[in-house]
Design a protein around this motif. Structure first.
Motif, PDB file in Angstrom:
ATOM      1  N   GLY A 133      29.098  37.525  36.087  1.00  0.00           N
ATOM      2  CA  GLY A 133      29.473  36.761  37.276  1.00  0.00           C
ATOM      3  C   GLY A 133      30.916  36.290  37.234  1.00  0.00           C
ATOM      4  N   SER A 134      31.354  35.801  36.085  1.00  0.00           N
ATOM      5  CA  SER A 134      32.744  35.344  35.941  1.00  0.00           C
ATOM      6  C   SER A 134      33.717  36.500  36.058  1.00  0.00           C
ATOM      7  N   ALA A 135      33.373  37.631  35.458  1.00  0.00           N
ATOM      8  CA  ALA A 135      34.254  38.799  35.526  1.00  0.00           C
ATOM      9  C   ALA A 135      34.390  39.289  36.965  1.00  0.00           C
ATOM     10  N   ALA A 136      33.281  39.325  37.686  1.00  0.00           N
ATOM     11  CA  ALA A 136      33.334  39.770  39.087  1.00  0.00           C
ATOM     12  C   ALA A 136      34.193  38.826  39.922  1.00  0.00           C
ATOM     13  N   LEU A 137      34.011  37.534  39.738  1.00  0.00           N
ATOM     14  CA  LEU A 137      34.812  36.565  40.484  1.00  0.00           C
ATOM     15  C   LEU A 137      36.285  36.666  40.099  1.00  0.00           C
ATOM     16  N   HIS A 138      36.554  36.848  38.821  1.00  0.00           N
ATOM     17  CA  HIS A 138      37.938  36.987  38.369  1.00  0.00           C
ATOM     18  C   HIS A 138      38.603  38.212  38.981  1.00  0.00           C
ATOM     19  N   LEU A 139      37.879  39.315  39.052  1.00  0.00           N
ATOM     20  CA  LEU A 139      38.436  40.526  39.669  1.00  0.00           C
ATOM     21  C   LEU A 139      38.740  40.297  41.149  1.00  0.00           C
ATOM     22  N   LEU A 140      37.844  39.599  41.848  1.00  0.00           N
ATOM     23  CA  LEU A 140      38.099  39.278  43.255  1.00  0.00           C
ATOM     24  C   LEU A 140      39.343  38.398  43.397  1.00  0.00           C
ATOM     25  N   LEU A 141      39.480  37.413  42.518  1.00  0.00           N
ATOM     26  CA  LEU A 141      40.649  36.528  42.568  1.00  0.00           C
ATOM     27  C   LEU A 141      41.936  37.283  42.254  1.00  0.00           C
ATOM     28  N   ALA A 142      41.886  38.160  41.261  1.00  0.00           N
ATOM     29  CA  ALA A 142      43.073  38.944  40.913  1.00  0.00           C
ATOM     30  C   ALA A 142      43.472  39.848  42.072  1.00  0.00           C
ATOM     31  N   GLU A 143      42.495  40.468  42.700  1.00  0.00           N
ATOM     32  CA  GLU A 143      42.782  41.342  43.840  1.00  0.00           C
ATOM     33  C   GLU A 143      43.340  40.538  45.015  1.00  0.00           C
TER      34      GLU A 143
ATOM     35  N   ARG B 130      47.033  39.781  44.713  1.00  0.00           N
ATOM     36  CA  ARG B 130      47.963  40.911  44.828  1.00  0.00           C
ATOM     37  C   ARG B 130      48.487  41.069  46.257  1.00  0.00           C
ATOM     38  N   ALA B 131      47.795  40.494  47.206  1.00  0.00           N
ATOM     39  CA  ALA B 131      48.202  40.615  48.606  1.00  0.00           C
ATOM     40  C   ALA B 131      49.458  39.790  48.855  1.00  0.00           C
ATOM     41  N   ALA B 132      50.185  40.147  49.915  1.00  0.00           N
ATOM     42  CA  ALA B 132      51.409  39.417  50.265  1.00  0.00           C
ATOM     43  C   ALA B 132      51.091  37.946  50.513  1.00  0.00           C
ATOM     44  N   VAL B 133      50.008  37.693  51.218  1.00  0.00           N
ATOM     45  CA  VAL B 133      49.524  36.327  51.423  1.00  0.00           C
ATOM     46  C   VAL B 133      48.188  36.240  50.682  1.00  0.00           C
ATOM     47  N   PRO B 134      48.165  35.551  49.539  1.00  0.00           N
ATOM     48  CA  PRO B 134      46.919  35.497  48.764  1.00  0.00           C
ATOM     49  C   PRO B 134      45.764  34.947  49.590  1.00  0.00           C
ATOM     50  N   ARG B 135      44.688  35.705  49.623  1.00  0.00           N
ATOM     51  CA  ARG B 135      43.509  35.315  50.397  1.00  0.00           C
ATOM     52  C   ARG B 135      42.281  35.927  49.760  1.00  0.00           C
TER      53      ARG B 135
ATOM     54  N   PHE C  11      36.110  36.647  52.192  1.00  0.00           N
ATOM     55  CA  PHE C  11      34.867  35.879  52.259  1.00  0.00           C
ATOM     56  C   PHE C  11      33.647  36.746  51.983  1.00  0.00           C
ATOM     57  N   GLY C  12      33.574  37.921  52.571  1.00  0.00           N
ATOM     58  CA  GLY C  12      32.390  38.782  52.437  1.00  0.00           C
ATOM     59  C   GLY C  12      32.070  39.148  50.992  1.00  0.00           C
ATOM     60  N   PRO C  13      32.989  39.825  50.289  1.00  0.00           N
ATOM     61  CA  PRO C  13      32.704  40.185  48.892  1.00  0.00           C
ATOM     62  C   PRO C  13      32.475  38.966  47.998  1.00  0.00           C
ATOM     63  N   HIS C  14      33.209  37.902  48.267  1.00  0.00           N
ATOM     64  CA  HIS C  14      33.036  36.692  47.474  1.00  0.00           C
ATOM     65  C   HIS C  14      31.624  36.140  47.634  1.00  0.00           C
ATOM     66  N   MET C  15      31.163  36.026  48.860  1.00  0.00           N
ATOM     67  CA  MET C  15      29.826  35.494  49.111  1.00  0.00           C
ATOM     68  C   MET C  15      28.739  36.447  48.608  1.00  0.00           C
ATOM     69  N   GLN C  16      28.981  37.740  48.698  1.00  0.00           N
ATOM     70  CA  GLN C  16      28.015  38.697  48.157  1.00  0.00           C
ATOM     71  C   GLN C  16      27.894  38.533  46.641  1.00  0.00           C
ATOM     72  N   GLY C  17      29.027  38.391  45.987  1.00  0.00           N
ATOM     73  CA  GLY C  17      29.015  38.209  44.538  1.00  0.00           C
ATOM     74  C   GLY C  17      28.330  36.923  44.133  1.00  0.00           C
TER      75      GLY C  17
END
Length: 121
Positions: free
Chosen positions: A71-81, A84-89, A92-98
């Motif tokens: 669970g922590s690894a999945a959340l960390h990957l979502l946060l890292a991704e 990487r965006a120009a405006v960090p965001r 919601f969908g993948p985060h809530m699914q995880g």
């Protein structure tokens, strides 16, 4: 959040807590069962069942540690991704699914533990 604070928090979440839960003997975590709060404690910690109960609880703690790492690894990957965006965001969908998947797995873990420690016959 600073990079060092981020690394400290994620190291704690992904390494230290699962290692303590999964690797330390359950007897040490519970002071030989004194800190253990389970239904029908006298039954499960009787001399006939004590070793088997601690072994079963150790397996449950290892499963919980694995859930926390995944669970922590999945959340960390979502946060890292997201960063990487120009405006960090954080999407919601993948985060809530995880989070939903993690909570569902945790609920299954709780039900299995409850079922295993149900009232003896």
């Amino acid at each position: 959040m600073s990079r060092s604070a981020h690394l400290a928090i994620w190291t704690l979440l992904m390494v230290v807590i699962p290692a303590v839960l999964g690797l330390l003997p359950i007897e040490r975590l519970t002071a030989g069962g004194k800190l253990l709060s389970i239904p029908h404690k006298a039954y499960w910690l009787s001399p006939l069942r004590r070793a088997q109960t601690f072994s079963m609880l150790q397996n449950f703690m290892r499963a919980l540690a694995a859930l926390l790492v995944i669970g922590s690894a999945a959340l960390h990957l979502l946060l890292a991704e997201a960063n990487r965006a120009a405006v960090p965001r954080l999407p919601f969908g993948p985060h809530m699914q995880g989070v939903s998947l993690f909570l569902a797995a945790l609920a299954v873990w709780c039900v299995l533990l409850w079922w295993r420690l149900r009232r003896p016959r």
